[in-house]
Structures are given as C-alpha cells and as structure tokens.
Design a protein around this motif. Structure first.
Motif, PDB file in Angstrom:
ATOM      1  N   VAL A 280       0.719  -1.241   0.077  1.00  0.00           N
ATOM      2  CA  VAL A 280      -0.088  -0.188   0.012  1.00  0.00           C
ATOM      3  C   VAL A 280       0.811   1.373  -0.011  1.00  0.00           C
ATOM      4  O   VAL A 280       0.677   2.110  -0.859  1.00  0.00           O
ATOM      5  CB  VAL A 280      -0.868   0.022   1.353  1.00  0.00           C
ATOM      6  CG1 VAL A 280      -1.712   1.381   1.298  1.00  0.00           C
ATOM      7  CG2 VAL A 280      -1.903  -1.301   0.932  1.00  0.00           C
ATOM      8  N   GLN A 281       1.870   1.330   0.575  1.00  0.00           N
ATOM      9  CA  GLN A 281       2.818   2.399   0.861  1.00  0.00           C
ATOM     10  C   GLN A 281       3.533   2.695  -0.510  1.00  0.00           C
ATOM     11  O   GLN A 281       3.623   3.837  -0.975  1.00  0.00           O
ATOM     12  CB  GLN A 281       3.838   2.135   1.827  1.00  0.00           C
ATOM     13  CG  GLN A 281       3.346   2.111   3.265  1.00  0.00           C
ATOM     14  CD  GLN A 281       4.481   1.609   4.134  1.00  0.00           C
ATOM     15  OE1 GLN A 281       5.488   2.535   4.496  1.00  0.00           O
ATOM     16  NE2 GLN A 281       3.960   0.871   5.325  1.00  0.00           N
ATOM     17  N   ILE A 282       3.730   1.295  -1.247  1.00  0.00           N
ATOM     18  CA  ILE A 282       4.307   1.633  -2.558  1.00  0.00           C
ATOM     19  C   ILE A 282       3.522   2.362  -3.446  1.00  0.00           C
ATOM     20  O   ILE A 282       3.844   3.143  -4.593  1.00  0.00           O
ATOM     21  CB  ILE A 282       4.989   0.319  -3.097  1.00  0.00           C
ATOM     22  CG1 ILE A 282       6.289   0.002  -2.045  1.00  0.00           C
ATOM     23  CG2 ILE A 282       5.399   0.267  -4.423  1.00  0.00           C
ATOM     24  CD1 ILE A 282       6.738  -1.352  -2.577  1.00  0.00           C
ATOM     25  N   ALA A 283       2.174   1.755  -3.628  1.00  0.00           N
ATOM     26  CA  ALA A 283       0.960   2.262  -4.191  1.00  0.00           C
ATOM     27  C   ALA A 283       0.861   3.742  -3.967  1.00  0.00           C
ATOM     28  O   ALA A 283       0.703   4.494  -4.944  1.00  0.00           O
ATOM     29  CB  ALA A 283      -0.046   1.419  -4.088  1.00  0.00           C
ATOM     30  N   VAL A 284       1.060   4.128  -2.855  1.00  0.00           N
ATOM     31  CA  VAL A 284       0.906   5.610  -2.575  1.00  0.00           C
ATOM     32  C   VAL A 284       1.893   6.423  -3.034  1.00  0.00           C
ATOM     33  O   VAL A 284       1.603   7.665  -3.805  1.00  0.00           O
ATOM     34  CB  VAL A 284       0.787   5.778  -0.809  1.00  0.00           C
ATOM     35  CG1 VAL A 284       0.845   7.173  -0.567  1.00  0.00           C
ATOM     36  CG2 VAL A 284      -0.562   5.174  -0.353  1.00  0.00           C
ATOM     37  N   ALA A 285       3.052   5.821  -3.145  1.00  0.00           N
ATOM     38  CA  ALA A 285       4.082   6.535  -3.832  1.00  0.00           C
ATOM     39  C   ALA A 285       4.193   6.800  -5.345  1.00  0.00           C
ATOM     40  O   ALA A 285       4.092   7.922  -5.822  1.00  0.00           O
ATOM     41  CB  ALA A 285       5.687   5.735  -3.639  1.00  0.00           C
ATOM     42  N   LEU A 286       3.339   5.737  -6.071  1.00  0.00           N
ATOM     43  CA  LEU A 286       3.222   6.014  -7.256  1.00  0.00           C
ATOM     44  C   LEU A 286       2.126   6.865  -7.663  1.00  0.00           C
ATOM     45  O   LEU A 286       2.143   7.687  -8.707  1.00  0.00           O
ATOM     46  CB  LEU A 286       2.794   4.545  -8.006  1.00  0.00           C
ATOM     47  CG  LEU A 286       3.881   3.455  -7.799  1.00  0.00           C
ATOM     48  CD1 LEU A 286       3.445   2.101  -8.415  1.00  0.00           C
ATOM     49  CD2 LEU A 286       5.119   3.910  -8.513  1.00  0.00           C
ATOM     50  N   TRP A 287       1.179   6.841  -6.596  1.00  0.00           N
ATOM     51  CA  TRP A 287      -0.186   7.890  -6.817  1.00  0.00           C
ATOM     52  C   TRP A 287       0.522   9.185  -6.638  1.00  0.00           C
ATOM     53  O   TRP A 287       0.140  10.136  -7.361  1.00  0.00           O
ATOM     54  CB  TRP A 287      -1.244   7.580  -5.783  1.00  0.00           C
ATOM     55  CG  TRP A 287      -2.316   8.281  -5.864  1.00  0.00           C
ATOM     56  CD1 TRP A 287      -2.679   9.102  -4.835  1.00  0.00           C
ATOM     57  CD2 TRP A 287      -3.608   8.377  -6.899  1.00  0.00           C
ATOM     58  NE1 TRP A 287      -3.839   9.797  -5.138  1.00  0.00           N
ATOM     59  CE2 TRP A 287      -4.161   9.286  -6.662  1.00  0.00           C
ATOM     60  CE3 TRP A 287      -3.680   7.789  -7.957  1.00  0.00           C
ATOM     61  CZ2 TRP A 287      -5.308   9.777  -7.303  1.00  0.00           C
ATOM     62  CZ3 TRP A 287      -4.509   7.960  -8.994  1.00  0.00           C
ATOM     63  CH2 TRP A 287      -5.407   9.142  -8.505  1.00  0.00           C
TER      64      TRP A 287
END
Length: 434
Positions: A280-287
């Motif tokens: 989830v943290q990596i997905a937030v970074a991409l977002w």
C-alpha cells in the motif's frame, strides 16, 4: 530497545512518554492543518481539492487565530488567501494554537493514561510522519525536476538591475537560470521521498531528507523565503524519524563498528498484513508521483519552449518616440518617453521608463493588428495599431493617455545578454565575472 525492531518495547521514562504524546498531537495537527501535505498525498485528486481552496484548513480558523493574535501578540492574524506565502501571521498563530493544544493534550493524556509505552502507536505515528515527509519531498522535487518552481528570468527581468532585486528573487533567478542545476536539486528530493515510502529504505530516505531540508531551511532563512515554518517542521520530522537510529548510525559511520539491521517499526503482528502494508505504501508513492502530472502541464503551458508567447514577443528598444507631434529626446528626466517595451506572456506587457523603472501592464490583442495596454487595475491607457515591415522592426501608432503617439522600435536579441549567451566552458584561463 529490541535489536530487531526500532519501536521501543520496554517501559518509557516519563519525559519520553510526555514528549511522544505531545509529538503525536502536535505533528498530527500541524501536518493536517498547516501544510499542503494532504493535497500532495491526494495525488491527481489534489488539484481539484486545491481549486476548492488550498487554504481550507487554515481559513476556518481565522476567528480563533485572529483573536489569539490580537489578544496575546497585538497583531492582525487574518489569512490572506490571495498569497502563497507559508509564513503569514495567520499560519504562525495557528501553529502557536496547535502548540498550546498539544501541550495541554499531552498533560491530560499522561494524567489519565498509565501505560508505560506505546509501541504500536509509535509504529503508526512513524508511518504517518514518513508518508507526510515523503509526499512533501516528492512534491517539492517534481516541481524542480520539471523546472516550474523556479523558472528562468523573464524578458523584463533581464532588464532589471541586480541591486533592485529582492533576496528571494536573487535565489529564484539564480536557480532558474540553470535548468540542469534545478533538475538535479529536484532529483535529490524525489529520490529522498521515494526512499521514505519503502520501509526497508526509510532510514536512508530520512537521512537524505534531513540533509535536503537543512539546505532548504538555510536558504529560506538567508534569502527571506516565506516558507520557513514548513521547512523547519519538515527538518524536525526528519530528525524524529532518525532519532531511534542515531546510535547505530554513529557506530556505523564514525566509530566503524558493526551495527544491527536498521528496521522500521512493524505495523501489525502478522507478517502477511505487514507485507500488504508495504504494498500500500508503494502504491501511495506511485499515486503521489502521478500527481506531478500537473507540473508537466504547467511546464507545457507556461515555461516550456512551446508555451504560448505574445504576438509581439521580444524586447523592443525605442528608437523614436513622438507625442502629439513632438519628438522626445532620450533624456532620463523625460517622464513620458519609453526606453523599452517588452512583450512576453500572451496577455502581458512591460514598458520601461527613461529612468529605468519597469511598469507592468496588460496587453489585449485585437484583430487587425490593434493592441490595447491596460494598467494593473484594468483601465486602458494606450490604444495602438501595429505595423511590422520586417520582423525586427515595429511601429506603433495611436493614443497614450489621450495624446497622439508614434513609436518606432527595434527588437533586442535576448542572446545579447551575457546571462543568456555565456554558456558552459570546460577550459577557462581566467574566471569570467561581469
């Protein structure tokens, strides 16, 4: 402290518990109320929320900050929503209010909560700070990586004497005059932010953020940039994230002793949930990175080589200036004669008086080669027809403040300015300062 986990698991001393509880309330409120952190973490949605009012968190507090400012500091602490400055009186008053609330909350919390430690809350608080700092670092970095935060000098700024520039303008133009330099600064901030999003590299990201924000805060202090409040808090957040690892980093870098693995606090006791949390943290970074698309649009629309330019783009040197049939000599005492006329952005113009003063104006181009110049209030003061026999010559005929006007101008090559033409040299027998 557990060697495999940075979250304290033993009982904390009373000062530690009070400081932790104060930090949770203070930085929680600060990050949500006084900064653009929520907008940054919203990624692509941030621009729509910002249009609704980027100061949404501060403006409703005007009655409180206004009263506090008048009652305790004798100042008017009303937020100026037409200003992008982060060091407004209202911001400082709200920070003071948050400070008081956090202090009271920490005392009450400690009085009623007898738990010796908060290891799980520490893990979540650390995550909250990491995401806030990471979002800001990536946002700041993209604004420089796509060089829109500090654009290069405009045509009018090329004519402005150095001594008349504010310290903030000196810094902005110094960085903006070298796009590779600005992009390199942005790349460092983006990398630091992305490292913060990944738990395994979060310590390295916090260290890089600490160094980066120390430089930013120093520049803000020495060049009077109105973002000292935010930069100082981001520096403090970096220090908080690095706090549990200081002894290990000291052993590793200075004492050259072996150090246990630097791990971030676990959010859950279950390994599977922790893996999901990492994803989830990596997905937030991409977002958040995708949210930088706005900067690309700004580059295309305002600062890039293909951005719209004025129909009469250029710096035009006045060769002849005739007012009511009387030819004006180029005297510095003449208050009516122009020295230069500058067209840069599509709807803007700048004329330079004979004493060197630069006056901004609005330019409205109409069919048939007519241009209307308006002052900052929108009132027209010149209606002119344009004629260009050759590309580098311009003739203007019309009225200026009710007087008949005829002006002949010649385009100045921007490359004639040393700032534009000097370029880069590997070999220099003598330093070149002019």
């Amino acid at each position: 402290m557990n060697s495999g986990n940075s979250a304290p698991t033993e009982g904390w001393r009373l000062p530690t518990r009070i400081a932790f509880r104060f930090g949770v309330v203070y930085f929680g409120l600060f990050c949500l109320l006084l900064t653009f952190i929520p907008l940054t973490l919203l990624g692509l949605l941030g621009r729509w929320v910002h249009r609704l009012g980027g100061t949404w968190a501060v403006a409703p507090a005007d009655p409180i900050t206004g009263w506090v400012g008048r009652r305790f500091f004798g100042v008017d602490a009303v937020l100026h929503q037409d200003s992008g400055a982060g060091d407004q009186t209202a911001n400082w008053m709200l920070a003071f209010c948050v400070l008081v609330v956090a202090a009271v909350a920490a005392i009450v919390w400690t009085a009623f909560d007898r738990r010796p430690a908060h290891p799980r809350l520490w893990a979540w608080f650390t995550l909250f700070l990491r995401l806030c700092l990471a979002g800001q670092m990536v946002g700041f970095g993209i604004a420089k990586l796509i060089p829109t935060q500090m654009p290069g000098p405009t045509l009018a700024q090329l004519l402005q004497p150095y001594g008349e520039l504010s310290p903030a303008s000196v810094l902005w133009l110094q960085v903006g005059s070298s796009q590779p330099y600005e992009m390199a600064l942005g790349a460092v901030e983006v990398v630091a932010g992305l490292l913060l999003f990944v738990p395994r590299t979060a310590v390295l990201g916090a260290l890089a953020s600490l160094l980066g924000m120390a430089q930013v805060l120093l520049l803000n202090l020495t060049f009077d940039i109105p973002e000292k409040l935010l930069a100082g808090h981001l520096l403090l957040i970096s220090l908080i994230l690095l706090g549990p690892y200081c002894a290990r980093l000291f052993d590793l870098f200075l004492r050259q002793r072996p150090s246990p693995p630097l791990t971030t606090p676990a959010l859950f006791a279950d390994a599977r949930r922790n893996r999901i949390a990492v994803g989830v943290q990596i997905a937030v970074a991409l977002w958040v990175v995708l949210g930088g698309y706005d900067r690309w649009q700004v580059w295309q629309e305002q600062y890039g080589p293909d951005s719209p330019k004025s129909e009469l783009y250029g710096i035009w040197e006045v060769r002849e200036f005739t007012l009511d049939g009387q030819r004006s000599l180029p005297l510095t005492t003449d208050e009516n004669r122009w020295q230069r006329l500058v067209f840069d952005d599509p709807g803007a113009a700048t004329y330079q008086r004979m004493n060197g003063e630069l006056v901004a104006a609005r330019a409205e181009f109409r069919p048939g080669g007519q241009v209307i110049l308006r002052d900052e209030s929108g009132q027209p003061f010149a209606t002119l027809s344009t004629e260009r026999a050759v590309p580098d010559r311009l003739s203007l005929r019309g009225t200026l403040c009710g007087h008949l006007l005829a002006v002949d101008l010649e385009r100045v090559d921007p490359g004639s300015f040393t700032l534009k033409s000097r370029g880069f040299h590997w070999v220099q027998d003598y330093p070149y300062f002019r």
